[in-house]
Write an enzyme that holds these catalytic residues in place. Sequence first.
Site, mmCIF file in Angstrom:
data_model
loop_
_atom_site.group_PDB
_atom_site.id
_atom_site.type_symbol
_atom_site.label_atom_id
_atom_site.label_comp_id
_atom_site.label_asym_id
_atom_site.label_seq_id
_atom_site.Cartn_x
_atom_site.Cartn_y
_atom_site.Cartn_z
ATOM 1 C CB SER A 120 12.097 30.298 64.929
ATOM 2 O OG SER A 120 10.997 30.071 64.103
ATOM 3 C CE LYS A 154 8.490 32.730 62.568
ATOM 4 N NZ LYS A 154 8.177 31.322 62.431
ATOM 5 N NE ARG A 202 14.737 25.057 64.801
ATOM 6 C CZ ARG A 202 13.677 25.789 65.154
ATOM 7 N NH1 ARG A 202 13.332 26.857 64.454
ATOM 8 N NH2 ARG A 202 12.972 25.467 66.201
ATOM 9 C CG ASP A 232 11.776 31.170 60.871
ATOM 10 O OD1 ASP A 232 12.369 30.554 61.787
ATOM 11 O OD2 ASP A 232 10.568 31.004 60.634
ATOM 12 C CG HIS A 258 3.155 34.385 67.591
ATOM 13 N ND1 HIS A 258 3.021 34.201 66.236
ATOM 14 C CD2 HIS A 258 3.899 33.354 68.047
ATOM 15 C CE1 HIS A 258 3.663 33.098 65.888
ATOM 16 N NE2 HIS A 258 4.215 32.567 66.961
HETATM 17 N N1 URA Z 1 6.891 28.243 65.677
HETATM 18 C C1 URA Z 1 7.831 28.979 65.028
HETATM 19 O O1 URA Z 1 7.532 30.003 64.413
HETATM 20 N N2 URA Z 1 9.110 28.543 65.080
HETATM 21 C C2 URA Z 1 9.488 27.437 65.736
HETATM 22 O O2 URA Z 1 10.664 27.133 65.748
HETATM 23 C C3 URA Z 1 8.508 26.677 66.409
HETATM 24 C C4 URA Z 1 7.195 27.108 66.371
#
Ligand code: URA
Length: 438
Positions: free
Chosen positions: A184, A188, A169, A162, A83
């Site tokens: 965040s 995931k 946010r 999220d 990622h």
């Molecule tokens: N990517 C994400 O998945 N979350 C964030 O808060 C910033 C970048």
Amino acid sequence: MTDPRDVIAAKRDGRAIPEEDLDGFVRAYARGEIPDYQASAFLMAAYIRGMDTAEALALTRAMVASGETVELRGVTRPIVDKHSTGGVADSVTLVFAPLAAALGLAVAKLSGRGLGHTGGTLDKLESIPGLRTELEADAFVRQVEEVGCAVAAQTADLVPADKVLYALRDATATVSSVPLIAASVMSKKLAVPTHHVLLDGKAGSGAFMKTTREATDLAALCAEIGRGWGRAIRAAVTDMSQPLGEAIGNALDVAEAVEILSGARPGRLHDLVVTFATEAVAHFMGAGREEARTRVEGVLDSGQALASFARMVEAQGGDPRVTEDPWAVLPRAPVIRPILADRTGYLAAVEAEELGRASVDLGAGRHRKDDAIDPAAGIVFLPKIGDRLEAGMEIGVVHGRDEDAAGAAAGRVLAALAVSEEPVEAPRLVYGWHGAAP
Ligand code: URA
């Protein structure tokens, strides 16, 4: 449930929030039972006060628990996830997934779309005619086992907290907080039961984290969250002070990925893919770094990784001939215009975010969530920091829908460059690693 005001007040005053209170607050917000004004107050308090590792882990757990987790039963291969925190000309996943598959690993990737000035793997893949990223859960798992890789869109029930917290946010100037980003990102990753997570924490002008200090804090916290959860993770801090590869678009990125998968293109994008694949092989196969790298390069050069990509594209409904002759399949922009250097000297700095934004404005990305993208649009930017430029030499190409748009983009690229009379040293590709080495 604890009164939301007590959770907000604890964060405001810098007191520890009991894990069950944080869990209750986050899950209630995701269910729509706590109003935005209270969640906003909490986010701002967290932004200003920060969170320690235990609290960031508790937040991550609460976010994962807000939705469904993915089932990968039936996958017998070791499963690796890779990622990126987001960058410009960052097509590592497009190459890494089929390469890992060809190495006998599995990549079960639930991906997002482009965010701000950064590209998204789904958008890139969807530039291949016919390719689908909305996959049924069963078909996704079957493909992971049979082909070794699948890249699909995240479903709405994966970490719903999220989705709502990120949107809040975005609207309350609380995105750029290390613990909030770490929770965040990691929520995931942890909602998908992979065996090993490789995180690419980008640092520099094209990243969300502009300094290596911030990117290092983020990578280190993500590694700690992974460790606290019990998931093997290695988090790198890598250079994003310039575009990683050359293509900044969607179809353009696919064509570049095909060249790398053909073993035909050296460069920083190739090198970073090989670095991550080497980590994965070293982790799962217990090989030393040298041996792992030799194996990765062998698979890339032999064409096996390209064949895996063709199988993945075909399994998702795309035209696999993209791996033989990309431009016979991929969409082309009506206007293709060279970018000529306007100065002589050494490339000293690149405002990579500006290149990403210029590409978005050509149509390669979105201004609003529901905007359609133009898969053919984008920019190819050739030089790297330290390269010698001569005035008048071709340093890139703009792919746009008309001459005006292409001309404007070319001007923005030139304005985003700093050129020095003195030689300039190329930045490192990898600044460091966090998390346990295999
Ligand atoms: N990517 C994400 O998945 N979350 C964030 O808060 C910033 C970048």
